[in-house]
Design an enzyme around this catalytic site. Structure first.
Site, mmCIF file in Angstrom:
data_model
loop_
_atom_site.group_PDB
_atom_site.id
_atom_site.type_symbol
_atom_site.label_atom_id
_atom_site.label_comp_id
_atom_site.label_asym_id
_atom_site.label_seq_id
_atom_site.Cartn_x
_atom_site.Cartn_y
_atom_site.Cartn_z
ATOM 1 C CB SER A 19 -0.893 0.112 1.298
ATOM 2 O OG SER A 19 -0.352 0.066 2.302
ATOM 3 C CE1 TYR A 172 14.666 2.265 7.980
ATOM 4 C CE2 TYR A 172 16.640 3.210 7.086
ATOM 5 C CZ TYR A 172 15.464 2.706 6.769
ATOM 6 O OH TYR A 172 14.821 2.630 5.664
#
Length: 263
Positions: A19, A172
């Site tokens: 998405s 990250y």
């Protein structure tokens, strides 16, 4: 000698995080190669439904004989092993095979916290879970089917952060560097099985949740003024690399840095 087999027509691709900007671009690009799709999303049902309608419109623009992929959508929390196992059960029921021929592990998470002092242990654990653990589980579930048919493509969507750059924090960077190591190991182990494993490492890709536009990175290392090509990347450029990986069986164990010249 192993045969050359780069045909992707009629294969099944599993794309996580479909998405979002990059995932949706990969879905469009692979759909146009007549590849069946299993698309996951976590919460943005409206976006995945809009993508389905867009893919259906692409089909109507072509001859049904030329473009007729099957598309399924699945609400999945990639941080949940149980959800991922249920996903593969659904793939068996809807697509009639035990796993995908092509895995695009794209769903990711990245909260921009530059300083290690500000990164909580919970934040670190969650980032690792979404960006690295999920890719491990998806690969573990996908590889048996690929080995059985002696053909497979695994693509991880990594980051410039895996190479030490980027604008995010060490949590990250660690998750993406781990993904790079996972890719290298699996590529070496499974080349003999006809499976290629690669990653694309983007940076400063616009039209995405992390970098919606140029303003989102103003004043940071990713400011457009610091990017040698002078602009943000776009999701379809990431998708171009993914398609190339899928159609190039001689390429494995590689990370393509897609960063506009940033290091």
């Amino acid at each position: 000698m192993a045969a050359i087999d780069n045909a992707v027509d009629g294969k099944l691709a599993l794309i996580t995080g479909a998405s979002g900007g990059i995932g949706a671009a990969c879905a469009r690009a692979l759909y146009l190669q007549n590849i069946n799709l299993a698309l996951t999303y976590s919460s943005s049902e409206d976006r995945i439904r809009a993508l389905e309608e867009e893919l259906w419109a692409l089909r109507n623009d072509h001859s049904p004989d030329a473009l007729n992929p099957v598309v399924s959508t699945h609400k999945v929390d990639v941080g949940s092993a149980a959800d991922l196992q249920r996903l593969f059960k659904s793939i068996r029921e809807l697509h009639g095979q035990d796993g995908p021929d092509i895995l695009v592990s794209n769903a990711g998470y990245g909260k921009r916290i530059p300083d290690i002092a500000d990164i909580s242990i919970d934040e670190f654990d969650y980032t690792i879970s979404i960006n690295l653990r999920a890719a491990f589980i998806l690969s573990k579930l996908s590889i048996p089917h690929m080995v059985a048919q002696r053909w497979g493509r695994i693509v991880f969507v990594s980051s410039l952060a895996a190479h030490g750059g980027g604008i995010n924090g060490c949590h990250y960077a660690a998750s993406k560097a781990g993904l790079h190591g996972l890719m290298k190991n699996l590529a070496t182990k499974h080349a003999k099985d006809g499976i290629t494993v690669n990653d694309v490492a983007p940076a400063m890709i616009g039209e995405t949740g992390m970098v919606p536009d140029e303003k989102a990175v103003e004043g940071s290392a990713g400011d457009v003024r610091n990017i040698p090509v002078g602009r943000l990347g776009v999701p379809r450029e990431v998708a171009n690399v993914v398609v190339m990986f899928c159609q190039t069986g001689y390429l494995t164990g590689q990370s393509v840095l897609l960063s506009g010249g940033l290091k």
